[in-house]
Design a protein around this motif. Structure first.
Motif, short mmCIF file in Angstrom:
data_model
loop_
_atom_site.label_atom_id
_atom_site.label_comp_id
_atom_site.label_asym_id
_atom_site.label_seq_id
_atom_site.Cartn_x
_atom_site.Cartn_y
_atom_site.Cartn_z
N THR A 172 1.00 -0.75 -0.39
CA THR A 172 -0.30 -0.22 -0.06
C THR A 172 0.84 1.55 -0.22
OG1 THR A 172 -0.31 0.75 2.55
CG2 THR A 172 -1.76 -1.28 1.55
N LYS A 173 0.16 1.86 0.40
CA LYS A 173 1.12 3.86 -0.53
C LYS A 173 1.90 4.10 1.57
CE LYS A 173 -1.71 6.43 -2.80
NZ LYS A 173 -3.27 7.68 -3.14
N LYS A 174 1.96 3.36 1.75
CA LYS A 174 1.97 3.29 3.98
C LYS A 174 3.50 2.30 4.10
CE LYS A 174 -1.93 4.25 6.30
NZ LYS A 174 -2.49 4.10 8.02
N GLY A 175 3.10 1.48 2.58
CA GLY A 175 4.02 -0.07 2.59
C GLY A 175 3.85 -1.07 2.84
N PRO A 176 3.88 -2.55 3.11
CA PRO A 176 4.09 -3.73 2.79
C PRO A 176 2.53 -3.82 3.99
CG PRO A 176 6.09 -4.11 2.70
CD PRO A 176 5.82 -2.48 2.48
N VAL A 177 2.36 -4.36 3.78
CA VAL A 177 1.14 -4.79 4.95
C VAL A 177 1.74 -6.07 6.25
CG1 VAL A 177 -1.73 -5.26 5.64
CG2 VAL A 177 -0.90 -4.02 3.97
N PHE A 178 1.92 -6.89 5.73
CA PHE A 178 2.50 -8.28 6.46
C PHE A 178 3.73 -7.28 6.84
CE2 PHE A 178 -0.57 -11.18 5.17
CZ PHE A 178 -1.99 -11.24 5.03
N GLY B 206 2.25 -8.63 21.19
CA GLY B 206 2.44 -8.41 20.04
C GLY B 206 1.73 -8.45 18.93
N ALA B 207 0.77 -10.05 18.92
CA ALA B 207 0.17 -10.43 18.09
C ALA B 207 -1.06 -9.73 17.92
CB ALA B 207 -1.50 -11.95 18.78
N ASN B 208 -1.72 -8.67 19.05
CA ASN B 208 -2.90 -7.55 18.70
C ASN B 208 -2.36 -6.67 18.12
OD1 ASN B 208 -5.52 -7.90 20.38
ND2 ASN B 208 -4.11 -8.86 21.76
N ILE B 209 -0.95 -5.80 18.16
CA ILE B 209 -0.77 -4.75 17.14
C ILE B 209 -0.39 -4.95 16.42
CG2 ILE B 209 1.86 -3.45 17.93
CD1 ILE B 209 -0.28 -2.51 20.08
N ALA B 210 -0.28 -6.27 15.87
CA ALA B 210 0.04 -6.53 14.57
C ALA B 210 -1.13 -6.72 13.77
CB ALA B 210 0.46 -8.54 14.89
N ALA B 211 -2.07 -7.31 14.71
CA ALA B 211 -4.03 -6.80 14.21
C ALA B 211 -4.04 -5.69 13.77
CB ALA B 211 -5.08 -7.98 14.93
N LEU B 212 -3.59 -4.52 14.78
CA LEU B 212 -3.96 -3.33 14.93
C LEU B 212 -3.57 -2.55 13.78
CD1 LEU B 212 -3.93 -2.50 18.39
CD2 LEU B 212 -6.01 -1.72 17.11
N THR B 213 -2.20 -3.14 13.58
CA THR B 213 -1.66 -2.32 12.54
C THR B 213 -2.20 -3.06 10.90
OG1 THR B 213 0.70 -2.39 13.47
CG2 THR B 213 0.56 -2.27 11.24
N VAL B 214 -2.35 -3.92 11.13
CA VAL B 214 -2.62 -4.75 9.36
C VAL B 214 -4.38 -3.71 9.16
CG1 VAL B 214 -4.45 -6.78 8.59
CG2 VAL B 214 -2.09 -6.90 9.41
N TYR B 215 -5.00 -3.57 10.62
CA TYR B 215 -6.52 -2.44 10.48
C TYR B 215 -6.09 -1.73 10.21
CZ TYR B 215 -10.90 -0.75 11.44
OH TYR B 215 -12.06 -0.21 11.16
N ASP B 216 -4.80 -1.01 10.28
CA ASP B 216 -4.71 0.59 9.84
C ASP B 216 -4.48 0.85 8.51
OD1 ASP B 216 -3.42 3.38 10.83
OD2 ASP B 216 -1.46 2.98 10.44
#
Length: 159
Positions: free
Chosen positions: A52-58, A120-130
């Motif tokens: 994305t414009k923000k970079g690679p999601v995963f 770690g799992a939560n923040i990774a998920a929130l980052t995907v959402y963002d």
């Protein structure tokens, strides 16, 4: 029942558990987040990644998850600062609408790393959402749970 809460002192006030007398052991924890992205977002992934414009999601979410593990004691008041041995965050598409995030944390220490793995799992998920919210805001972080813990008093396997 009150005796089961380790973070409350005899005056019913919050306390941080003293781990000074515990033995250093190898400890590990794995947490899993399951997230609904929807077909609209999943269909945009190419070779297991979406740029994305923000970079690679995963890739970005993995780095965020690792950072979150290292900062858990700054976020959760009764967690001890830990010298983490290793963190592995893995994100994969599990069907046409869901992803799964696994956060595996290891340490040699006097306290466990369950909270670090869950954070770690939560923040990774929130980052995907963002990173994907411009495409759709119908995403849902459906479940975050501890699936494995080894070392310390007891081992847990929740599958």
């Amino acid at each position: 029942m009150k005796d089961k809460f380790s973070h409350i002192n005899k005056n019913n006030q919050p306390k941080m558990v003293n781990v000074g007398g515990k033995k250093v052991t190898k400890r590990n924890a794995v947490a899993k987040a399951t997230m609904f992205l929807g077909e609209e977002i999943i269909s945009l992934f190419n070779n297991k990644e979406l740029v994305t414009k923000k970079g690679p999601v995963f890739q970005t979410a993995i780095i965020a998850g690792i950072q979150a593990v290292k900062k858990t004691s700054e976020l959760i008041p009764m967690c001890h600062p830990l010298l983490i041995n290793g963190v592995n965050v893995d994100i994969k598409i599990i069907d046409e609408v869901h992803i799964e995030i696994l956060c595996d944390v290891s340490i040699e220490g006097k306290t466990g790393v369950e909270m670090e793995a869950l954070t770690g799992a939560n923040i990774a998920a929130l980052t995907v959402y963002d990173m994907c919210k411009a495409i759709s805001q119908k995403m849902v972080i459906k479940e975050v749970k501890l699936i494995e813990k080894t070392g310390g008093k007891s081992d847990i396997k929740n599958g």
